[in-house]
Design a protein around this motif. Structure first.
Motif, PDB file in Angstrom:
ATOM      1  N   PRO A 347      32.165  28.254  26.238  1.00 48.13           N
ATOM      2  CA  PRO A 347      32.028  26.702  26.356  1.00 48.13           C
ATOM      3  C   PRO A 347      30.841  26.163  27.608  1.00 48.13           C
ATOM      4  N   THR A 348      31.989  26.237  28.326  1.00 54.19           N
ATOM      5  CA  THR A 348      31.102  26.452  29.662  1.00 54.19           C
ATOM      6  C   THR A 348      31.637  27.919  30.246  1.00 54.19           C
ATOM      7  N   LYS A 349      29.622  28.112  31.002  1.00 53.90           N
ATOM      8  CA  LYS A 349      30.767  29.368  31.943  1.00 53.90           C
ATOM      9  C   LYS A 349      31.858  29.174  32.979  1.00 53.90           C
ATOM     10  N   SER A 350      32.512  29.740  33.206  1.00 51.86           N
ATOM     11  CA  SER A 350      33.746  29.555  33.671  1.00 51.86           C
ATOM     12  C   SER A 350      33.706  29.086  35.782  1.00 51.86           C
ATOM     13  N   LYS A 351      34.249  28.604  36.310  1.00 51.60           N
ATOM     14  CA  LYS A 351      34.259  28.884  37.484  1.00 51.60           C
ATOM     15  C   LYS A 351      34.900  29.535  38.465  1.00 51.60           C
ATOM     16  N   VAL A 352      35.847  29.990  37.410  1.00 55.02           N
ATOM     17  CA  VAL A 352      37.239  31.503  38.368  1.00 55.02           C
ATOM     18  C   VAL A 352      36.147  32.443  37.673  1.00 55.02           C
ATOM     19  N   PHE A 353      36.063  33.354  38.347  1.00 56.86           N
ATOM     20  CA  PHE A 353      35.207  35.170  37.878  1.00 56.86           C
ATOM     21  C   PHE A 353      37.178  36.261  38.182  1.00 56.86           C
ATOM     22  N   VAL A 354      36.981  36.708  36.658  1.00 51.64           N
ATOM     23  CA  VAL A 354      38.888  36.586  36.266  1.00 51.64           C
ATOM     24  C   VAL A 354      38.257  38.291  36.340  1.00 51.64           C
ATOM     25  N   ALA A 355      39.142  39.278  36.877  1.00 52.95           N
ATOM     26  CA  ALA A 355      39.012  40.447  36.300  1.00 52.95           C
ATOM     27  C   ALA A 355      40.435  41.399  36.027  1.00 52.95           C
ATOM     28  N   LEU A 356      40.154  42.227  34.392  1.00 55.81           N
ATOM     29  CA  LEU A 356      40.800  42.027  34.314  1.00 55.81           C
ATOM     30  C   LEU A 356      41.261  44.530  34.468  1.00 55.81           C
ATOM     31  N   SER A 357      41.881  44.381  35.441  1.00 56.12           N
ATOM     32  CA  SER A 357      41.623  45.550  36.280  1.00 56.12           C
ATOM     33  C   SER A 357      42.698  46.370  36.350  1.00 56.12           C
ATOM     34  N   SER A 358      42.368  48.273  35.218  1.00 58.12           N
ATOM     35  CA  SER A 358      43.232  49.083  35.131  1.00 58.12           C
ATOM     36  C   SER A 358      42.389  50.539  35.259  1.00 58.12           C
ATOM     37  N   PHE A 359      43.233  51.676  35.412  1.00 58.79           N
ATOM     38  CA  PHE A 359      43.295  52.568  35.623  1.00 58.79           C
ATOM     39  C   PHE A 359      42.504  52.778  34.413  1.00 58.79           C
ATOM     40  N   PRO A 360      41.955  53.863  33.925  1.00 57.44           N
ATOM     41  CA  PRO A 360      41.805  54.548  32.818  1.00 57.44           C
ATOM     42  C   PRO A 360      42.469  54.632  31.993  1.00 57.44           C
ATOM     43  N   GLY A 361      42.468  54.687  31.143  1.00 55.58           N
ATOM     44  CA  GLY A 361      44.338  55.447  30.086  1.00 55.58           C
ATOM     45  C   GLY A 361      45.077  54.350  30.479  1.00 55.58           C
ATOM     46  N   ALA A 362      45.158  53.205  30.892  1.00 52.82           N
ATOM     47  CA  ALA A 362      46.280  52.537  31.330  1.00 52.82           C
ATOM     48  C   ALA A 362      46.414  51.535  30.433  1.00 52.82           C
ATOM     49  N   GLY A 363      45.839  51.008  29.706  1.00 52.46           N
ATOM     50  CA  GLY A 363      46.296  50.271  28.561  1.00 52.46           C
ATOM     51  C   GLY A 363      45.177  49.098  27.937  1.00 52.46           C
ATOM     52  N   ASN A 364      43.898  49.000  28.783  1.00 54.15           N
ATOM     53  CA  ASN A 364      42.913  47.979  28.424  1.00 54.15           C
ATOM     54  C   ASN A 364      41.965  47.522  27.606  1.00 54.15           C
ATOM     55  N   THR A 365      41.689  48.074  27.204  1.00 52.85           N
ATOM     56  CA  THR A 365      41.269  47.929  25.623  1.00 52.85           C
ATOM     57  C   THR A 365      42.579  47.218  24.986  1.00 52.85           C
ATOM     58  N   TRP A 366      43.195  47.545  24.778  1.00 51.29           N
ATOM     59  CA  TRP A 366      44.936  47.201  24.550  1.00 51.29           C
ATOM     60  C   TRP A 366      44.542  45.637  24.825  1.00 51.29           C
ATOM     61  N   ALA A 367      45.159  45.495  25.596  1.00 52.72           N
ATOM     62  CA  ALA A 367      45.894  44.188  26.360  1.00 52.72           C
ATOM     63  C   ALA A 367      44.338  42.959  25.985  1.00 52.72           C
TER      64      ALA A 367
END
Length: 575
Positions: A347-367
């Protein structure tokens, strides 16, 4: 004196070229705009030879102002040319006002052109109204069009299967997806979004509010902004996939309070799995539970969480004897657990900019699938992947720095890219599995397997040599430059989904109910299980490849321990 003259001459040559270029661009733009606006739809019937050959010429001439009222009175101007201009200029041919330069200001000229038109067409009746046609319900659909409904994004009525298609959405495509999961209604929104369910939305609106055309089926109504074109799905289309079958989940002990744990029930003689599953599917329950002749419908709850199955022989008795014992058979129905399918942007802009980081093929889409369903908020992406958008990841289309998503997917490494984020969930997977998964994705997409020829070609060893070092450097860079990290191992997430996911959600500073986490656990696979035939060779790594990868595993394991994290899981240890 010669030098200034040379400069002047050079300037004039450039100016002539520039004026020529601008004039040509102006003429082409005016012509194209005019032709685009003039959607001429002439009645069918016999025509004189070459009757429309002059129409494009008239359109171009009119668009650039080469024909004026004097030219119209010139007897040398052909009737076909006047006809083309009349169709373009006639007020009857346009339901809405056009620019002033398209309107004729001389009534005598209008009458003259109208006489030429009627003489040419042989039809004294009024001209048909031309212009954009409102989209209509798809005539080719087997389902019945129900109507146009208001859609509340916060609490959708049709919230079962959800997918998008920016380019190829059709009514039949949406109906097939809903029928495959045994839903009764298919709703299309904004031309490219499909929603399924077994209950109609409450508030209907006029058909004119569902004015968006389907992206892949021009002329068919596909809802609007906040509006659903709803069709009743009666059967699968001939070209569609088969209806999903019921899945056996196992034999379980009945909860203490059956009435509280199982919201709906049906009792009849000769109760079958198909009857019970069909009854629960219509009620939109993901679980169908059988005990003798009794059928119960339920969601996974803390009282009945499906984590402790018992021996199946305890449920193998005759129906009359089965209803006297405290065990039951549980089946997964084709419908989704909809308690956790509603998602939205922050609803409002997040104050904390969070990454979901992974190597390709490590299940990022599933996470991302797990995080979105657990928190109820979309995840973003550093990239744009149309395939993932079509699978329901609406944050793919949002700019990655908008801060409207709960976290942002990235495979980037390097100090500058990492320090843009305030914190990150670092997802690590066994490099052997990651390399195989990414190679499959590169060769066959998100849900396919690479062909045998890909594994046997030079492409595979080249891929391992270049990507294996990236797996190591990706983790090392995030450990070095990341400001605030949560390290999550893919294998641990699969083994202990709810506890690990609860930790990830807490890191994102979102409070989630236990019921919602159980819903995620019940829908944990989503649409991300690979299809097709697996490659013949389950071990595509040569000894040289293993030596290379094992060296990187040791390096990453040591770096994790040096940063006070637990080392890599035991299964990563070099083989």
């Amino acid at each position: 004196m010669a030098k200034p003259f040379f400069r002047l001459q050079k300037f004039l040559r450039r100016t002539q070229f520039l004026l020529f270029f601008l004039t040509a661009a102006y003429l082409m733009t005016g012509s194209l705009l005019l032709l685009q606006r003039a959607r001429v739809a002439l009645p069918q019937g016999p025509r004189a030879p070459g009757s429309l050959q002059a129409l494009p010429v008239a359109a171009v001439a009119l668009g650039v102002g080469l024909l004026d009222s004097r030219a119209l009175q010139d007897p040398r101007v052909s009737p076909e040319l006047l006809l083309g201009m009349d169709v373009l200029q006639s007020p009857l041919a346009r339901p809405r006002p056009g620019p002033h330069w398209l309107r004729s200001r001389n009534s005598e000229l209008r009458q003259l052109r109208r006489r030429w038109f009627h003489h040419f067409m042989g039809d004294p009746q009024a001209l048909p109204a031309l212009g954009p046609v409102a989209p209509r319900p798809a005539a080719s659909s087997r389902g019945t069009y129900v109507g146009c409904f208001r859609d509340d994004g916060q609490e959708r009525t049709l919230k079962g299967t959800v997918f998008f298609d920016l380019r190829k959405m059709t009514v039949s495509h949406c109906q097939d997806a809903c029928a495959e999961r045994s839903y009764i209604y298919a709703g299309l929104e904004a031309g490219s979004e499909c929603y399924c369910g077994n209950r109609l939305p409450v508030q209907s609106v006029g058909p004119e509010e569902c004015k968006h055309e389907c992206k892949g089926e021009k002329g068919s109504a596909c809802g609007g902004v906040g509006r659903l074109s709803v069709y009743r799905v009666e059967e699968l289309q001939p070209s569609s996939r088969k209806r999903r079958s019921v899945t056996y989940r196992g034999c379980f002990r009945l909860p203490e309070n059956i009435t509280h744990a199982f919201p709906d029930s049906l009792t009849q003689t000769n109760m079958t799995v198909e009857t019970c599953s069909g009854f629960c599917s219509k009620k939109e329950f993901p679980l169908a539970i059988l005990r003798g002749w009794e059928c119960y419908c339920a969601y996974p709850t803390s009282q009945f969480n499906l984590r402790d199955p018992v021996d199946s022989s305890l449920c193998g008795q005759e129906p009359e004897a089965q209803k006297l014992v405290e065990y039951c058979e549980v089946y997964q129905t084709p419908v989704q657990d909809t308690r956790c399918t509603d998602r939205r942007f922050l609803p409002t802009k997040s104050k904390v900019f969070v990454a979901l980081s992974s190597f390709p093929g490590a299940g990022n889409t599933w996470a991302r699938h797990l995080i979105e369903h657990a928190t109820g908020f979309y995840t973003g992406s550093y990239y744009f992947d149309g395939t993932l958008y079509n699978k329901g990841f609406k944050g793919e289309k949002d700019h990655w720095r908008s801060r409207r998503t709960i976290c942002v997917k990235t495979h980037e490494s390097g100090r500058r890219e990492i320090e843009m984020f305030d914190s990150a969930i670092l997802l690590i997977r066994n490099p052997y599995r990651s390399l195989v998964a990414e190679f499959n994705r590169k060769c066959a997409g998100h849900l396919g397997y690479a062909a045998d020829r890909n594994w046997k070609s030079k492409e595979w060893p080249d891929f391992v040599n270049s990507y294996a070092s990236w797996w190591s450097s990706h983790v090392l860079d995030w450990l070095k430059y990341g400001k605030r990290l949560l390290v999550v191992h893919y294998e641990e997430l699969r083994r202990s989904l709810v506890p690990t996911l609860r930790e990830m959600v807490a890191f994102l500073n979102v409070s989630v109910s236990e019921e919602r986490l159980l819903c995620v656990e019940n829908n944990k696979e989503g649409s991300f299980r690979r299809h097709g035939r697996r490659p013949h060779d389950p071990e595509p790594f040569t000894p040289e490849m293993k030596d290379l990868i094992n060296g990187y595993i040791r390096t990453v394991d040591k770096a994790l321990r040096d940063h006070n994290w637990a080392g890599l899981p035991r299964e990563y240890v070099p083989r």
